[in-house]
Scaffold this active site. Structure first.
Site, short mmCIF file in Angstrom:
data_model
loop_
_atom_site.label_atom_id
_atom_site.label_comp_id
_atom_site.label_asym_id
_atom_site.label_seq_id
_atom_site.Cartn_x
_atom_site.Cartn_y
_atom_site.Cartn_z
N ASN A 4 -11.71 16.37 44.59
CA ASN A 4 -12.71 15.30 44.60
C ASN A 4 -14.10 15.90 44.68
OD1 ASN A 4 -12.36 15.63 47.69
ND2 ASN A 4 -10.44 14.73 46.99
N HIS B 196 -8.64 22.67 43.63
CA HIS B 196 -7.43 23.42 43.95
C HIS B 196 -7.32 24.62 43.00
CE1 HIS B 196 -5.32 19.60 45.82
NE2 HIS B 196 -6.44 19.93 46.44
N SER C 70 -9.03 9.92 49.34
CA SER C 70 -8.40 10.03 50.66
C SER C 70 -8.89 11.28 51.39
CB SER C 70 -6.88 10.07 50.51
OG SER C 70 -6.53 11.13 49.64
N GLU C 71 -9.49 12.22 50.66
CA GLU C 71 -9.98 13.45 51.30
C GLU C 71 -11.48 13.35 51.60
OE1 GLU C 71 -8.18 16.19 48.51
OE2 GLU C 71 -6.87 16.98 50.05
ZN LIG Z 1 -7.08 18.79 48.13
#
Ligand SMILES: [Zn+2]
Length: 232
Positions: A36, A103, A81-82
């Site tokens: 994100n 990632h 959500s992060e």
């Molecule tokens: Zn992550």
């Protein structure tokens, strides 16, 4: 419901989130609905990629808006959500305007193999960001995860969360993206060197100190983890 007209600043940031998200996708540092990105508006509002979205295919109207506590401030899409990772960075670093959480595969692989990315090996990294500290593993989607990076982001613009991903902080989205690119490129070199011959040799301490001394001549005043001993 049609959105309120965006300011010139917000339009620019929403477009940049789409562009940098697509770039991360193309570079393979974000896949699927991972990762994100966020940026802070001058009024303190945070514009962030929405939950569950594929970052390579975003449009400006897809973004969520939250305050510094992560509370939604419009009826638009819900935040990632992060979001907690981003909030911790903005809370600890008022100088930071944008964050990219990705990632990157080589950097994550190094944390799994327990290879330290603080090792001084690449001159450009020594002079700019120093090294890349690793944060201990934290469970994604819980408040535990953001707390693993809180102390590190005070003294570093880059951090890699063990078995998970990177967080890079910048004065704008391109700056945060640049640090992600540098981090993953360095990890790839370390990975290749390891594959070629096991054990790695850092540059001698005297060579590292000479490189750090060039920072002043080059006018580089950004945080450097070798200079400030972050994560050591
Ligand atoms: Zn992550």
């Amino acid at each position: 419901m049609p959105h309120a007209p965006w300011t010139e600043e917000e339009t620019r940031i929403r477009q940049a989130l789409c562009r940098i998200g697509a770039l991360c996708y193309q570079r393979g540092t974000i896949v699927g609905a991972d990762g994100n990105l966020s940026a802070k508006l001058s009024d303190g509002t945070i514009v962030i990629t929405p939950t569950g979205a594929m970052k390579g295919f975003l449009e400006p109207e897809h973004m969520a808006k939250v305050d510094m506590q992560g509370r939604p401030i419009d009826q638009g899409p819900r935040a990632s959500s992060e979001v907690g990772i981003h909030l911790v960075c903005y809370q600890e670093r008022p100088d930071v305007q944008a964050i990219v959480h990705a990632h990157p595969p080589h950097a994550v692989a190094l944390t799994i193999a327990e290879i330290d990315m603080q090792m001084p090996i690449i001159p450009e990294i020594i002079v700019t960001i120093g090294g890349i500290p690793t944060a201990p593993f934290g469970t994604p989607g819980t408040p535990e995860l953001p707390e693993t990076i809180r102390a590190i982001v005070r003294c570093s613009d880059t951090v890699i969360m063990k078995n998970h991903g990177s967080v890079t902080l910048g004065t704008n989205l391109m700056d945060a993206y640049k640090k992600l690119d540098m981090l993953e490129h360095t990890a790839r070199i370390l990975w290749l060197a390891h594959t070629a011959r096991g054990g790695l040799s850092p540059l001698p301490e005297a060579a590292v100190q000479k490189l750090l001394a060039t920072r002043a001549q080059l006018g580089i005043t950004t945080r450097n983890t070798l200079e400030n001993q972050c994560g050591m």
